[in-house]
Scaffold this motif. Structure first.
Motif, PDB file in Angstrom:
ATOM      1  N   SER A  34     144.536  73.155  41.124  1.00 10.02           N
ATOM      2  CA  SER A  34     143.774  72.322  40.208  1.00 10.02           C
ATOM      3  C   SER A  34     142.559  71.751  40.930  1.00 10.02           C
ATOM      4  CB  SER A  34     144.668  71.179  39.713  1.00 10.02           C
ATOM      5  OG  SER A  34     143.915  70.175  39.103  1.00 10.02           O
ATOM      6  N   LYS A  35     141.549  71.380  40.145  1.00 10.96           N
ATOM      7  CA  LYS A  35     140.385  70.717  40.732  1.00 10.96           C
ATOM      8  C   LYS A  35     140.784  69.362  41.308  1.00 10.96           C
ATOM      9  CE  LYS A  35     136.970  72.606  37.543  1.00 10.96           C
ATOM     10  NZ  LYS A  35     135.949  72.271  36.529  1.00 10.96           N
ATOM     11  N   LEU A  36     141.889  68.840  40.831  1.00 10.60           N
ATOM     12  CA  LEU A  36     142.335  67.509  41.229  1.00 10.60           C
ATOM     13  C   LEU A  36     143.133  67.526  42.537  1.00 10.60           C
ATOM     14  CD1 LEU A  36     142.228  64.633  40.133  1.00 10.60           C
ATOM     15  CD2 LEU A  36     144.354  65.077  38.927  1.00 10.60           C
ATOM     16  N   LYS A  39     144.399  64.097  44.949  1.00  8.70           N
ATOM     17  CA  LYS A  39     145.665  63.490  44.521  1.00  8.70           C
ATOM     18  C   LYS A  39     146.129  62.403  45.482  1.00  8.70           C
ATOM     19  CE  LYS A  39     147.430  67.165  41.615  1.00  8.70           C
ATOM     20  NZ  LYS A  39     148.427  68.198  41.425  1.00  8.70           N
ATOM     21  N   HIS A  72     138.398  57.811  37.599  1.00  4.74           N
ATOM     22  CA  HIS A  72     137.519  58.964  37.409  1.00  4.74           C
ATOM     23  C   HIS A  72     136.168  58.716  38.074  1.00  4.74           C
ATOM     24  CE1 HIS A  72     134.690  61.492  34.937  1.00  4.74           C
ATOM     25  NE2 HIS A  72     135.533  62.400  35.409  1.00  4.74           N
ATOM     26  N   TYR A  80     134.458  64.754  43.120  1.00  6.35           N
ATOM     27  CA  TYR A  80     135.260  65.391  42.072  1.00  6.35           C
ATOM     28  C   TYR A  80     134.352  65.852  40.941  1.00  6.35           C
ATOM     29  CZ  TYR A  80     138.672  65.690  38.250  1.00  6.35           C
ATOM     30  OH  TYR A  80     139.430  66.107  37.193  1.00  6.35           O
ATOM     31  N   GLY A  86     135.738  67.582  38.127  1.00  2.00           N
ATOM     32  CA  GLY A  86     136.562  67.850  36.950  1.00  2.00           C
ATOM     33  C   GLY A  86     136.354  66.795  35.875  1.00  2.00           C
ATOM     34  N   SER A  87     137.105  66.927  34.795  1.00  2.00           N
ATOM     35  CA  SER A  87     136.950  66.029  33.659  1.00  2.00           C
ATOM     36  C   SER A  87     137.876  64.823  33.777  1.00  2.00           C
ATOM     37  CB  SER A  87     137.263  66.772  32.359  1.00  2.00           C
ATOM     38  OG  SER A  87     138.644  67.059  32.286  1.00  2.00           O
ATOM     39  N   GLN A 113     139.904  63.989  31.450  1.00  2.00           N
ATOM     40  CA  GLN A 113     141.175  64.347  30.826  1.00  2.00           C
ATOM     41  C   GLN A 113     142.180  64.853  31.853  1.00  2.00           C
ATOM     42  OE1 GLN A 113     141.764  63.748  27.515  1.00  2.00           O
ATOM     43  NE2 GLN A 113     143.863  64.109  28.122  1.00  2.00           N
ATOM     44  N   ILE A 114     141.725  65.550  32.879  1.00  2.00           N
ATOM     45  CA  ILE A 114     142.627  66.053  33.915  1.00  2.00           C
ATOM     46  C   ILE A 114     143.284  64.871  34.628  1.00  2.00           C
ATOM     47  CG2 ILE A 114     142.746  67.307  36.102  1.00  2.00           C
ATOM     48  CD1 ILE A 114     140.460  69.077  35.054  1.00  2.00           C
ATOM     49  N   ASP A 132     145.799  63.175  32.197  1.00  2.00           N
ATOM     50  CA  ASP A 132     147.027  63.972  32.090  1.00  2.00           C
ATOM     51  C   ASP A 132     147.893  63.825  33.339  1.00  2.00           C
ATOM     52  OD1 ASP A 132     146.189  64.820  29.625  1.00  2.00           O
ATOM     53  OD2 ASP A 132     145.481  66.780  30.318  1.00  2.00           O
ATOM     54  N   TYR A 133     147.267  63.738  34.505  1.00  2.00           N
ATOM     55  CA  TYR A 133     148.002  63.585  35.759  1.00  2.00           C
ATOM     56  C   TYR A 133     148.693  62.221  35.824  1.00  2.00           C
ATOM     57  CZ  TYR A 133     148.895  63.295  40.777  1.00  2.00           C
ATOM     58  OH  TYR A 133     149.490  63.139  41.995  1.00  2.00           O
TER      59      TYR A 133
END
Length: 181
Positions: A100-102, A106, A124, A132, A134-135, A137-138, A141-142
């Motif tokens: 993942s981009k995340l 993490k 974010h 980072y 990514g969006s 939303q990622i 969701d995490y």
């Protein structure tokens, strides 16, 4: 005394909204218990059963085509079951997690969550400052499973009308230690 008790009950009854209601505390505690162990899913049970059937028939000397025809399964499915020594080999190759981009961020998220920062918008923006791409939303969701595991600290319920009336009408010598003697 009875008239005073009735009057106090009426006044306290009218002002129950003024009493403190139970709310969550300022800090949320982490989950104290590990999540319960999951039972075997129907998918895993079906794979184990299929593996046992195929190997049972192979041990009896039946061929792949015959087993496929008898069990109404595809030939490749029977071959895959026959090649696997254990059902775990059939289960282990499914759904490998993709990167993942995340992933590189993490550890930062975990650290900030432990510090008490649970606002996904703020996290974010912090991650964007760290590179980072990514969006939002990622990140949301995490964090969602962590939010569900939190336990809210709830204070005691406010005293009832009769309890308050008892405190007021009783002689101070007859109050217990917990009642404010």
């Amino acid at each position: 005394m009875q008239n005073l008790g009735t009057a106090v009950e009426q006044v306290v009854g009218q002002h129950t909204g003024c009493l403190r209601s139970p709310r969550s505390g300022p800090g949320d505690l982490p989950d104290l218990e590990p999540p319960p162990a999951q039972e075997m899913s129907p998918f895993k049970a079906r794979i184990r059963e299929r593996h046992a059937l195929v190997h049972g028939l192979l041990d009896q000397g039946h061929g792949i085509r015959e087993i496929a025809r008898e069990l109404h399964m595809g030939g490749n499915t029977v071959r895959r079951c026959a090649r696997a020594a254990t059902p775990e080999q059939l289960l282990g190759s499914r759904r490998q997690p993709r990167p993942s981009k995340l992933d590189p961020f993490k550890s930062h998220l975990e650290k900030r969550w432990a510090e008490g920062c649970t606002n996904a918008i703020q996290l974010h923006s912090e991650l964007q400052a760290l590179g980072y791409r990514g969006s939002y939303q990622i990140i949301s969701d995490y964090l969602r499973p962590r939010r569900r595991r939190r336990i809210r600290v709830v204070g005691p319920a406010p005293p009832g009308v009769r309890q308050v009336t008892g405190w007021i009408t009783r002689h101070p010598d007859r109050l217990s230690e917990s009642e404010g003697k």
